[in-house]
Design an enzyme around this catalytic site. Structure first.
Site, PDB file in Angstrom:
ATOM      1  N   LYS A 210       7.780  10.275  18.842  1.00  0.00           N
ATOM      2  CA  LYS A 210       6.408  10.781  18.692  1.00  0.00           C
ATOM      3  C   LYS A 210       6.119  10.856  17.190  1.00  0.00           C
ATOM      4  O   LYS A 210       6.521  11.789  16.500  1.00  0.00           O
ATOM      5  CB  LYS A 210       6.242  12.183  19.303  1.00  0.00           C
ATOM      6  CG  LYS A 210       4.754  12.562  19.379  1.00  0.00           C
ATOM      7  CD  LYS A 210       4.495  14.041  19.311  1.00  0.00           C
ATOM      8  CE  LYS A 210       4.418  14.584  17.925  1.00  0.00           C
ATOM      9  NZ  LYS A 210       3.373  14.026  17.049  1.00  0.00           N
TER      10      LYS A 210
ATOM     11  N   GLU B 182      14.948  18.210   9.353  1.00  0.00           N
ATOM     12  CA  GLU B 182      14.725  17.819   7.950  1.00  0.00           C
ATOM     13  C   GLU B 182      13.374  18.418   7.584  1.00  0.00           C
ATOM     14  O   GLU B 182      12.333  17.932   8.039  1.00  0.00           O
ATOM     15  CB  GLU B 182      14.660  16.292   7.819  1.00  0.00           C
ATOM     16  CG  GLU B 182      15.890  15.561   8.299  1.00  0.00           C
ATOM     17  CD  GLU B 182      17.102  15.752   7.412  1.00  0.00           C
ATOM     18  OE1 GLU B 182      16.937  16.181   6.249  1.00  0.00           O
ATOM     19  OE2 GLU B 182      18.216  15.498   7.887  1.00  0.00           O
TER      20      GLU B 182
ATOM     21  N   CYS C  74       9.001  15.404   0.359  1.00  0.00           N
ATOM     22  CA  CYS C  74       9.659  16.691   0.615  1.00  0.00           C
ATOM     23  C   CYS C  74      10.618  17.072  -0.502  1.00  0.00           C
ATOM     24  O   CYS C  74      10.834  18.242  -0.760  1.00  0.00           O
ATOM     25  CB  CYS C  74      10.399  16.622   1.938  1.00  0.00           C
ATOM     26  SG  CYS C  74      11.472  15.184   2.040  1.00  0.00           S
TER      27      CYS C  74
ATOM     28  N   GLU D 240       5.613  25.541  -0.768  1.00  0.00           N
ATOM     29  CA  GLU D 240       5.525  24.079  -0.846  1.00  0.00           C
ATOM     30  C   GLU D 240       4.051  23.684  -0.841  1.00  0.00           C
ATOM     31  O   GLU D 240       3.326  23.993   0.102  1.00  0.00           O
ATOM     32  CB  GLU D 240       6.234  23.456   0.357  1.00  0.00           C
ATOM     33  CG  GLU D 240       6.264  21.945   0.278  1.00  0.00           C
ATOM     34  CD  GLU D 240       6.860  21.291   1.516  1.00  0.00           C
ATOM     35  OE1 GLU D 240       6.489  21.676   2.641  1.00  0.00           O
ATOM     36  OE2 GLU D 240       7.684  20.376   1.364  1.00  0.00           O
TER      37      GLU D 240
END
Ligand code: NAD
Length: 473
Positions: free
Chosen positions: A169, A244, A278, A377
């Site tokens: 997905k 992750e 990331c 972040e």
């Protein structure tokens, strides 16, 4: 660019029940195509196809799986520019980045997995026991939009190598490149049900994939927020969950380094892919005495980053969505409100651009460890510069984060830089700008996740271990 069907059990099929939405080109804010968002029933149909296929695919030989991997790899290379253009359209990466990094990350990881599989030992003898490595089963692969082909390849390639079957997905924001991969899996004759693709949202298709009892493992890349929800959802069926997640990586500049080089590379590295990586080095830590020099170099470097349309010669394109655009500009405003020194950029649109989700490369100085822009972040082209008096203070600041994905250290004395690297509570550290290595593990500590992808570690995530006592010859 109309992803109205799903690839299930070796065929393109209509959704059982779906809502179709536009895929927005972030450079123009106009529709670039459509995607059907599937239902839980579509996801279950794909899981059951993968379950049926597992019976035979799990018994294939390494040589057979190598053949499939090599055939997919060759097609990814052949269709590189088509995949690159799809990525530019769906998430706005400049054409150069798409063609030279985003799309090629597919074959990069397929190639690395082929190398690992060629040498991997699936059996080991321990005394009188035979220890076997077996495919874990049906895998749910859930991926984000920022490096879409990269994250898909780091999951699909090792899953096939292990003998697993899977349902992918991809992010609903970037369905196009995933659909091309499904076409490739079909064209090379990968057996029906081994690779299935269902488009959809996290709370419908995603939920079914992470809670279904026939799914043995979830491999997820995305936000920490979603990773936590997925872990909770997967717990009752005791699945393996490989995560992750996000990051807020520190970049420590030790005294004595060539500042012009280290700061210019560091700024460029944060801005690359419009700050949507990331592992971007978003917290730059410099000796307090060097702040004025660093400030001047960082300002020049940020102002030299050209922002523009993906098909132009710009270094960075727009950010991927309206949601990201609003969120990042909100963080820039917070940085200003909290009193950081705005060195470059800001909340205004870049000069000459009034449409599209473009953000000015932004650098903040005098950022203190408690400021929002030092802790959260941002996932955009925004750098926070912090100062330190001693190396111990720099290490403490670096580790004072909920995240632990990557770290960066620059030092003239490599041993001193290595000593700092050893102190960082992160899954990866780059010394003096060293590149990533697709043969080495990629993953994070703390809220950055628990998985390790790439190379041999990436393959092992998709394997179960069985001891057959008395099984050794
Ligand atoms: P996201 O978490 O919003 O979405 C990622 C994927 O998860 C999408 O496919 C989404 O549909 C799905 N999803 C969301 N909620 C779900 C749920 N409850 N159940 C199942 N699936 C769900 O993240 P994003 O905005 O697409 O990506 C950006 C994030 O990804 C950033 O935080 C970034 O740091 C992280 N990221 C991490 C890595 C890494 O390797 N550590 C790599 C790239 C991106």
């Amino acid at each position: 660019m109309d992803c109205k069907q799903f690839y299930i059990d070796g065929a393109w099929v209509d959704p059982i029940e779906a809502t179709t939405v536009d895929v927005i080109n972030p450079a123009t804010e106009k529709p670039a195509g459509t995607v059907a968002l599937g239902s839980a029933a579509d996801a279950e149909k794909a899981i059951l196809a993968a379950k049926r296929a597992f019976k035979t695919f799990s018994k294939t030989t390494v040589a057979e799986r190598l053949e499939y991997l090599k055939a997919i790899n060759a097609e990814l290379i052949r269709r590189n520019d088509e995949i690159a253009d799809a990525i530019s359209l769906e998430m706005g990466a400049p054409r150069g980045l798409s063609r030279n990094a985003q799309a090629p990350s597919g074959p990069q990881h397929f190639g690395a997995v082929i190398d690992v599989l060629e040498k991997f030992e699936f059996e080991e003898t321990m005394g009188t026991t035979k220890v076997l490595k077996e495919p874990i089963g049906v895998c749910a692969l859930i991926t984000p939009w920022n490096w879409p082909m990269n994250q898909i390849a780091t999951k699909v390639a090792p899953a096939i190598a292990a003998g697993c079957t899977m349902v992918l997905k991809p992010s609903e924001i970037t369905p196009f490149d995933a659909a091309i991969l499904a076409e490739i899996c079909h064209s090379v004759g990968l057996p029906a049900g081994v690779f299935n693709l269902v488009h959809g949202a996290g709370d419908t298709v995603g939920n079914m994939l992470t809670s279904h009892p026939d799914v043995a493992m979830v491999s997820f890349t995305g936000s920490t927020r979603a990773g936590v929800m997925i872990s909770k959802n997967a717990a009752p069926t005791v699945k393996r969950v490989a995560l992750e997640l996000g990051g807020k990586s520190a970049n420590i500049i030790l005294e004595g380094v060539d500042l012009e080089k280290a700061i210019a590379v560091s700024v460029k590295s944060v801005m690359s892919n419009s700050g949507q990586s990331c592992n971007a080095p978003t917290r730059l830590m410099v000796p307090a005495a060097l702040y004025d020099d660093v400030r001047a170099i960082a300002e020049k470097a940020a102002k030299s980053v050209k922002v523009g349309a993906p098909e132009s010669d710009a270094h960075i394109g727009p950010v991927a969505s309206k949601m990201q655009f609003d969120k990042i500009r909100g963080y820039i405003k917070t940085g200003i409100d909290e009193g950081a020194d705005l060195i470059a950029g800001g909340t205004d649109m870049p000069e000459g651009l009034d449409t599209g989700y473009f953000i000015r490369p932004t650098v903040f100085g005098k950022v203190s460890p408690d400021m929002t822009i030092a802790r959260e972040e941002i996932f955009g082209p925004v750098l926070s510069i912090m100062t330190y008096e001693t190396v111990e203070e720099a290490i403490d600041m670096a580790n004072d984060s909920e995240y632990g994905l990557s770290g960066y250290v620059w030092g003239v004395d490599k041993a001193a830089a290595y000593a700092v690297a050893a102190e960082l509570r992160t899954g990866m550290v780059h010394i003096n700008g060293a590149s990533l290595d697709s043969a080495a593990p990629f993953g994070g500590y703390k809220a950055s996740g628990n998985g390790r992808e790439w190379g041999i570690y990436g393959l092992e995530e998709f394997l179960e271990t069985k001891s057959v006592y008395g099984g050794a010859a």
